[in-house]
Design a protein around this motif. Sequence first.
Motif, PDB file in Angstrom:
ATOM      1  N   GLY A  51       0.661  -1.035   0.002  1.00 38.91           N
ATOM      2  CA  GLY A  51      -0.076   0.046  -0.040  1.00 38.91           C
ATOM      3  C   GLY A  51       0.899   1.323   0.005  1.00 38.91           C
ATOM      4  N   GLN A  52       1.837   1.316  -0.632  1.00 35.61           N
ATOM      5  CA  GLN A  52       2.783   2.248  -0.711  1.00 35.61           C
ATOM      6  C   GLN A  52       2.313   3.620  -1.637  1.00 35.61           C
ATOM      7  OE1 GLN A  52       6.632   0.615  -0.847  1.00 35.61           O
ATOM      8  NE2 GLN A  52       6.925   0.389   1.129  1.00 35.61           N
ATOM      9  N   PHE A  92       2.899   7.602  -1.427  1.00 39.06           N
ATOM     10  CA  PHE A  92       3.552   8.452  -0.593  1.00 39.06           C
ATOM     11  C   PHE A  92       2.883   9.896  -0.702  1.00 39.06           C
ATOM     12  CE2 PHE A  92       6.642   5.118  -1.710  1.00 39.06           C
ATOM     13  CZ  PHE A  92       7.023   4.719  -0.201  1.00 39.06           C
ATOM     14  N   LEU A  93       2.715  10.469   0.466  1.00 34.18           N
ATOM     15  CA  LEU A  93       1.898  11.855   0.169  1.00 34.18           C
ATOM     16  C   LEU A  93       3.077  12.805  -0.088  1.00 34.18           C
ATOM     17  CD1 LEU A  93      -0.614  13.256   0.844  1.00 34.18           C
ATOM     18  CD2 LEU A  93      -0.100  13.079   3.450  1.00 34.18           C
ATOM     19  N   GLY A 113       3.824   3.301   9.731  1.00 37.92           N
ATOM     20  CA  GLY A 113       4.178   3.302   8.038  1.00 37.92           C
ATOM     21  C   GLY A 113       4.712   4.548   7.571  1.00 37.92           C
ATOM     22  N   GLY A 144       7.214   5.226   5.725  1.00 35.65           N
ATOM     23  CA  GLY A 144       7.768   5.253   4.227  1.00 35.65           C
ATOM     24  C   GLY A 144       9.168   5.832   4.484  1.00 35.65           C
ATOM     25  N   GLU A 161       7.636   0.415  11.007  1.00 39.29           N
ATOM     26  CA  GLU A 161       7.657   0.461   9.282  1.00 39.29           C
ATOM     27  C   GLU A 161       7.792  -1.065   9.057  1.00 39.29           C
ATOM     28  OE1 GLU A 161       6.847   2.186   6.349  1.00 39.29           O
ATOM     29  OE2 GLU A 161       7.354   0.320   5.760  1.00 39.29           O
ATOM     30  N   ASP A 174       5.587  -5.673  11.711  1.00 44.78           N
ATOM     31  CA  ASP A 174       4.233  -5.441  11.522  1.00 44.78           C
ATOM     32  C   ASP A 174       3.614  -4.662  12.619  1.00 44.78           C
ATOM     33  OD1 ASP A 174       1.851  -5.753  10.757  1.00 44.78           O
ATOM     34  OD2 ASP A 174       1.863  -7.959  10.444  1.00 44.78           O
ATOM     35  N   VAL A 175       2.922  -3.550  11.978  1.00 44.94           N
ATOM     36  CA  VAL A 175       2.142  -2.738  13.078  1.00 44.94           C
ATOM     37  C   VAL A 175       0.881  -3.554  13.975  1.00 44.94           C
ATOM     38  CG1 VAL A 175       0.446  -1.992  11.587  1.00 44.94           C
ATOM     39  CG2 VAL A 175       0.855  -0.587  13.717  1.00 44.94           C
ATOM     40  N   ASN A 180      -0.440   7.095   8.535  1.00 49.76           N
ATOM     41  CA  ASN A 180      -0.838   6.960   6.749  1.00 49.76           C
ATOM     42  C   ASN A 180      -0.680   5.524   6.569  1.00 49.76           C
ATOM     43  OD1 ASN A 180      -1.339   7.405   4.168  1.00 49.76           O
ATOM     44  ND2 ASN A 180       0.501   8.527   3.686  1.00 49.76           N
TER      45      ASN A 180
HETATM   46  N1  SAM Z   1       3.792   7.744   5.669  1.00 47.52           N
HETATM   47  C1  SAM Z   1       4.378   7.789   4.360  1.00 47.52           C
HETATM   48  C2  SAM Z   1       3.776   8.871   3.544  1.00 47.52           C
HETATM   49  O1  SAM Z   1       2.711   9.498   3.998  1.00 47.52           O
HETATM   50  O2  SAM Z   1       4.410   9.102   2.510  1.00 47.52           O
HETATM   51  C3  SAM Z   1       4.093   6.296   3.401  1.00 47.52           C
HETATM   52  C4  SAM Z   1       2.600   6.056   3.449  1.00 47.52           C
HETATM   53  S1  SAM Z   1       2.293   4.250   2.820  1.00 47.52           S
HETATM   54  C5  SAM Z   1       0.438   4.715   2.249  1.00 47.52           C
HETATM   55  C6  SAM Z   1       2.002   3.175   3.929  1.00 47.52           C
HETATM   56  C7  SAM Z   1       3.446   2.866   4.580  1.00 47.52           C
HETATM   57  O3  SAM Z   1       3.124   1.864   5.629  1.00 47.52           O
HETATM   58  C8  SAM Z   1       4.566   2.098   3.719  1.00 47.52           C
HETATM   59  O4  SAM Z   1       5.532   2.637   4.066  1.00 47.52           O
HETATM   60  C9  SAM Z   1       4.590   0.825   3.998  1.00 47.52           C
HETATM   61  O5  SAM Z   1       5.674   0.051   3.681  1.00 47.52           O
HETATM   62  C10 SAM Z   1       3.862   0.742   5.471  1.00 47.52           C
HETATM   63  N2  SAM Z   1       3.262  -0.616   5.749  1.00 47.52           N
HETATM   64  C11 SAM Z   1       2.633  -1.477   5.129  1.00 47.52           C
HETATM   65  N3  SAM Z   1       2.018  -2.324   5.899  1.00 47.52           N
HETATM   66  C12 SAM Z   1       2.438  -2.284   7.032  1.00 47.52           C
HETATM   67  C13 SAM Z   1       2.203  -3.022   8.347  1.00 47.52           C
HETATM   68  N4  SAM Z   1       1.605  -4.273   8.305  1.00 47.52           N
HETATM   69  N5  SAM Z   1       2.995  -2.496   9.448  1.00 47.52           N
HETATM   70  C14 SAM Z   1       3.696  -1.556   9.232  1.00 47.52           C
HETATM   71  N6  SAM Z   1       4.035  -0.756   8.243  1.00 47.52           N
HETATM   72  C15 SAM Z   1       3.309  -0.905   7.150  1.00 47.52           C
END
Ligand code: SAM
Length: 276
Positions: free
Chosen positions: A22-23, A25-26, A50, A52, A72, A102-103, A117
Amino acid sequence: MIGHHHAELLKRYAIEPKKSLGQNFLVNDVILGNISEFIDIESRHVIEVGPGYGALTERLISANPASLTLVEYDPRMVAILQDRESKHEFDFAGTLNIIEQDVLQFDPKESSLLIANIPYYITSPILFRFLYEVALVPTEMLILMQKEVADKITKQKGYQNSYLSLALEHGCDILEKRFEVAASNFVPAPKVDSAVVYFRTKSEQTSPEKTKSFLKLISQAFSQPRKKVVSNLANGGVGAKEDLEAMLLEFGIRADARAETINLPDWYRIFDRLCR
Ligand code: SAM
């Protein structure tokens, strides 16, 4: 429009976004500023889920939290965050913790403010985990999610009560959609728009056992949302249909009501009657 700073970082680390995580990036600095200024961060323990490559992280750091914990999952992003830390791009007076995890396995060490995010597909599991599974429930949460889910849980745009809205309201004093973020502000742009939702959790949480049986009752009531609530509850073995109808009437609710028309205070009355 992608901000210059983000273009530089995406290029510097040759970032290739992974769809499966789900990457998206904002990359709009105005919106990143709005998110970080929206909530009081100074001297707080903050968890960012997350992060990123750290677009929002920088903003959180400049607001001077007591500590900032980044959770992350992607080791490539963790390596970037560590590299940026070593280049002093994340310097501040508080403590920075970078955790590769994993969160959904993460347990907060203090009572915190959680900002995320997150990938759309884990929005509900994250909310349920931090409201009902961890020992130290965050006091506030600011979460960017799919706009439609935000409307659904805050009951806007014609949405009524749902299992999800009631289950979240159960753990929160405040649950509000704050602002929308168009898909064009992300790289790559997702198919749908997003919205930021603010949660203030209840300082006195219900016991986990009671919450579990309450959520079970609501889930039964919504098992077939188009059917009458009494039918769903009777089918779940909660009581006889006639008794359930009499109870609803006693509480001033129509006997043929559907679950979505019943608000949380009435659900508590129903629960107290049926599940004691
Ligand atoms: N915060 C950043 C931004 O706004 O640019 C990135 C947002 S991106 C939508 C989601 C982030 O969550 C990615 O970096 C992804 O690798 C991370 N992610 C995905 N699944 C995750 C999980 N289960 N636990 C922790 N992080 C996770």
